[in-house]
Motif scaffolding. Structure first.
Motif, PDB file in Angstrom:
ATOM      1  N   GLU A 267     -49.150 104.449 -28.844  1.00  0.00           N
ATOM      2  CA  GLU A 267     -47.736 104.631 -29.114  1.00  0.00           C
ATOM      3  C   GLU A 267     -47.526 106.027 -29.685  1.00  0.00           C
ATOM      4  N   PRO A 268     -46.492 106.743 -29.272  1.00  0.00           N
ATOM      5  CA  PRO A 268     -46.223 108.046 -29.893  1.00  0.00           C
ATOM      6  C   PRO A 268     -46.012 107.870 -31.399  1.00  0.00           C
ATOM      7  N   PRO A 269     -46.550 108.770 -32.205  1.00  0.00           N
ATOM      8  CA  PRO A 269     -46.480 108.605 -33.674  1.00  0.00           C
ATOM      9  C   PRO A 269     -45.147 109.061 -34.270  1.00  0.00           C
ATOM     10  N   PHE A 270     -44.087 108.970 -33.529  1.00  0.00           N
ATOM     11  CA  PHE A 270     -42.732 109.296 -34.001  1.00  0.00           C
ATOM     12  C   PHE A 270     -41.753 108.648 -33.019  1.00  0.00           C
ATOM     13  N   GLY A 271     -40.502 108.583 -33.393  1.00  0.00           N
ATOM     14  CA  GLY A 271     -39.508 107.909 -32.574  1.00  0.00           C
ATOM     15  C   GLY A 271     -39.240 108.624 -31.259  1.00  0.00           C
ATOM     16  N   MET A 272     -39.186 107.852 -30.185  1.00  0.00           N
ATOM     17  CA  MET A 272     -38.893 108.392 -28.857  1.00  0.00           C
ATOM     18  C   MET A 272     -37.832 107.514 -28.190  1.00  0.00           C
ATOM     19  N   PRO A 273     -36.884 108.118 -27.462  1.00  0.00           N
ATOM     20  CA  PRO A 273     -35.920 107.307 -26.708  1.00  0.00           C
ATOM     21  C   PRO A 273     -36.583 106.662 -25.508  1.00  0.00           C
ATOM     22  N   LYS A 274     -35.871 105.761 -24.878  1.00  0.00           N
ATOM     23  CA  LYS A 274     -36.360 105.170 -23.642  1.00  0.00           C
ATOM     24  C   LYS A 274     -36.407 106.234 -22.542  1.00  0.00           C
ATOM     25  N   TYR A 275     -37.393 106.108 -21.681  1.00  0.00           N
ATOM     26  CA  TYR A 275     -37.455 106.935 -20.479  1.00  0.00           C
ATOM     27  C   TYR A 275     -36.492 106.321 -19.473  1.00  0.00           C
ATOM     28  N   GLN A 276     -35.504 107.079 -19.028  1.00  0.00           N
ATOM     29  CA  GLN A 276     -34.499 106.560 -18.100  1.00  0.00           C
ATOM     30  C   GLN A 276     -34.546 107.318 -16.780  1.00  0.00           C
ATOM     31  N   LEU A 277     -34.727 106.556 -15.711  1.00  0.00           N
ATOM     32  CA  LEU A 277     -34.629 107.148 -14.383  1.00  0.00           C
ATOM     33  C   LEU A 277     -33.207 106.984 -13.878  1.00  0.00           C
ATOM     34  N   LYS A 278     -32.680 108.051 -13.280  1.00  0.00           N
ATOM     35  CA  LYS A 278     -31.302 108.067 -12.816  1.00  0.00           C
ATOM     36  C   LYS A 278     -31.254 108.166 -11.292  1.00  0.00           C
ATOM     37  N   LEU A 279     -30.333 107.432 -10.725  1.00  0.00           N
ATOM     38  CA  LEU A 279     -29.994 107.552  -9.316  1.00  0.00           C
ATOM     39  C   LEU A 279     -28.733 108.402  -9.243  1.00  0.00           C
ATOM     40  N   PHE A 280     -28.839 109.581  -8.645  1.00  0.00           N
ATOM     41  CA  PHE A 280     -27.696 110.483  -8.518  1.00  0.00           C
ATOM     42  C   PHE A 280     -27.102 110.324  -7.125  1.00  0.00           C
ATOM     43  N   THR A 281     -25.786 110.148  -7.075  1.00  0.00           N
ATOM     44  CA  THR A 281     -25.092 109.978  -5.804  1.00  0.00           C
ATOM     45  C   THR A 281     -23.993 111.015  -5.666  1.00  0.00           C
ATOM     46  N   TYR A 282     -23.624 111.282  -4.431  1.00  0.00           N
ATOM     47  CA  TYR A 282     -22.604 112.285  -4.104  1.00  0.00           C
ATOM     48  C   TYR A 282     -21.300 111.551  -3.792  1.00  0.00           C
ATOM     49  N   LYS A 283     -20.287 111.778  -4.610  1.00  0.00           N
ATOM     50  CA  LYS A 283     -19.070 110.976  -4.541  1.00  0.00           C
ATOM     51  C   LYS A 283     -18.438 110.904  -3.148  1.00  0.00           C
ATOM     52  N   PRO A 284     -18.347 112.014  -2.395  1.00  0.00           N
ATOM     53  CA  PRO A 284     -17.709 111.906  -1.077  1.00  0.00           C
ATOM     54  C   PRO A 284     -18.429 110.980  -0.091  1.00  0.00           C
ATOM     55  N   SER A 285     -19.722 110.712  -0.301  1.00  0.00           N
ATOM     56  CA  SER A 285     -20.452 109.878   0.657  1.00  0.00           C
ATOM     57  C   SER A 285     -21.079 108.641   0.025  1.00  0.00           C
ATOM     58  N   GLU A 286     -20.892 108.426  -1.265  1.00  0.00           N
ATOM     59  CA  GLU A 286     -21.593 107.320  -1.918  1.00  0.00           C
ATOM     60  C   GLU A 286     -21.055 105.945  -1.515  1.00  0.00           C
ATOM     61  N   ASP A 287     -19.824 105.883  -0.980  1.00  0.00           N
ATOM     62  CA  ASP A 287     -19.236 104.590  -0.662  1.00  0.00           C
ATOM     63  C   ASP A 287     -19.232 104.267   0.833  1.00  0.00           C
ATOM     64  N   THR A 288     -20.104 104.937   1.605  1.00  0.00           N
ATOM     65  CA  THR A 288     -20.324 104.449   2.958  1.00  0.00           C
ATOM     66  C   THR A 288     -21.015 103.089   2.853  1.00  0.00           C
ATOM     67  N   LEU A 289     -20.861 102.250   3.846  1.00  0.00           N
ATOM     68  CA  LEU A 289     -21.408 100.895   3.768  1.00  0.00           C
ATOM     69  C   LEU A 289     -22.921 100.907   3.573  1.00  0.00           C
ATOM     70  N   GLU A 290     -23.614 101.824   4.282  1.00  0.00           N
ATOM     71  CA  GLU A 290     -25.067 101.859   4.156  1.00  0.00           C
ATOM     72  C   GLU A 290     -25.500 102.368   2.782  1.00  0.00           C
ATOM     73  N   ASN A 291     -24.769 103.347   2.216  1.00  0.00           N
ATOM     74  CA  ASN A 291     -25.149 103.865   0.908  1.00  0.00           C
ATOM     75  C   ASN A 291     -24.838 102.870  -0.206  1.00  0.00           C
ATOM     76  N   ILE A 292     -23.754 102.121  -0.068  1.00  0.00           N
ATOM     77  CA  ILE A 292     -23.474 101.058  -1.038  1.00  0.00           C
ATOM     78  C   ILE A 292     -24.599 100.031  -1.010  1.00  0.00           C
ATOM     79  N   TRP A 293     -25.019  99.657   0.191  1.00  0.00           N
ATOM     80  CA  TRP A 293     -26.104  98.675   0.325  1.00  0.00           C
ATOM     81  C   TRP A 293     -27.375  99.178  -0.344  1.00  0.00           C
ATOM     82  N   MET A 294     -27.757 100.422  -0.078  1.00  0.00           N
ATOM     83  CA  MET A 294     -28.983 100.957  -0.655  1.00  0.00           C
ATOM     84  C   MET A 294     -28.876 101.074  -2.165  1.00  0.00           C
TER      85      MET A 294
END
Length: 305
Positions: A267-294
């Motif tokens: 364990e790290p010997p001091f406080g650490m935040p959670k490691y967060q992985l982010k999914l970045f999407t592009y607003k003009p194309s994020e709501d196509t049916l296939e991208n919503i599904w994925m």
């Protein structure tokens, strides 16, 4: 041309449906009923259309409304135009994963590619066997130009806070993990003094000169000594094994490598935040049916630890 252009500018396109209905039915009452309008409302709308097109369009005969020569001439084109518009605004076709050959393009790091391989690809093999996934390494965290050109559908990166993003980019947390510090199996304990007295490896996929560990130490008025900066998570444990170097990384990655390397997890010997992985999407194309599904698939498959 100018006269036609002026007519189009002042034309209420909704009235073309009225024109088409009356041309087919030749009866105001029947045409009005087909459009869920009262006969009075239909007649008023017809009067507006006559003014806008500068033609009588229909003349009352003994048994029906008779189209003028101008109405006869424009009816085929009006019908075609309405058909094109209906197709244009019709409900989008369904995305059927089992039958699709769609290609999804992801910008990834080595670690996010490993995660994709562990869960997404086995799922696709069973449920969307012809879908293709392209995992692409990019030099920037938010490859906006690649999004804009259509080269990318998603980018997978990490963050510990809700970063201020470009207005065209959205982010979704799709994986959380805790951090651990790894050392060679020569180490039997880890405390703050040991942590600070040894040199470290910094994982920096996009060339950053410091990371979240350094930010947390800075809050304590402390600083670590970085010996090596590397772009890949999974190379780090090989460099730690048999050395005096320390590496702080997501626990999932460390546990994966522990089975094949002589390393120890602490364990790290001091406080650490959670490691967060982010999914970045592009607003003009994020709501196509296939991208919503994925997007929904990723968020369901990669439940936070």
């Amino acid at each position: 041309m100018n006269k036609l252009h002026n007519k189009l500018n002042r034309l209420d396109l909704n009235l073309l449906k009225l024109f088409s209905a009356l041309y087919r039915e030749r009866n105001v009452s029947v045409a009005a009923e087909s459009m869920n309008l009262s006969q009075s409302a239909f007649s008023h709308a017809l009067a507006r259309l006559r003014v806008q097109l500068d033609d009588e369009l229909f003349i009352r005969g003994s048994t029906q409304m008779v189209p003028t020569h101008y109405a006869d001439n424009i009816y085929p084109q009006v019908t075609e135009a309405l058909s094109i518009l209906e197709d244009c605004f019709a409900a989008r076709a369904k995305f059927i994963p089992e039958e699709s050959r769609h290609e999804f393009n992801f910008a990834v790091t080595d670690f996010t590619a490993q995660l994709m391989n562990s869960r997404l690809l086995p799922y696709l093999k069973l449920h969307a066997p012809m879908v293709r996934v392209n995992l692409i390494s990019r030099g920037e965290k938010l490859p906006l130009e690649a999004f804009e050109s259509g080269e990318l559908d998603f980018a997978l990166g990490f963050s510990h806070f809700d970063d201020v993003l470009h207005p065209l980019i959205n982010q979704w947390t799709w994986w959380e993990d805790s951090y651990c510090t790894i050392a060679s199996d020569k180490f039997d304990k880890m405390d703050l003094q040991i942590f600070l007295s040894h040199r470290h490896i910094l994982i920096s996929p996009w060339g950053e000169k410091s990371g979240v560990v350094d930010e947390q130490l800075k809050k304590l008025g402390l600083q670590r000594d970085i010996a090596l900066q590397i772009p890949n998570v999974l190379n780090g444990p090989f460099m730690v094994a048999g050395s005096e170097l320390l590496l702080t990384l997501p626990k999932f990655a460390a546990q994966t490598m522990q089975a094949m390397l002589p390393i120890t997890l602490f364990e790290p010997p001091f406080g650490m935040p959670k490691y967060q992985l982010k999914l970045f999407t592009y607003k003009p194309s994020e709501d196509t049916l296939e991208n919503i599904w994925m997007r929904e698939l990723l968020l369901s498959l990669f439940v936070s630890n």
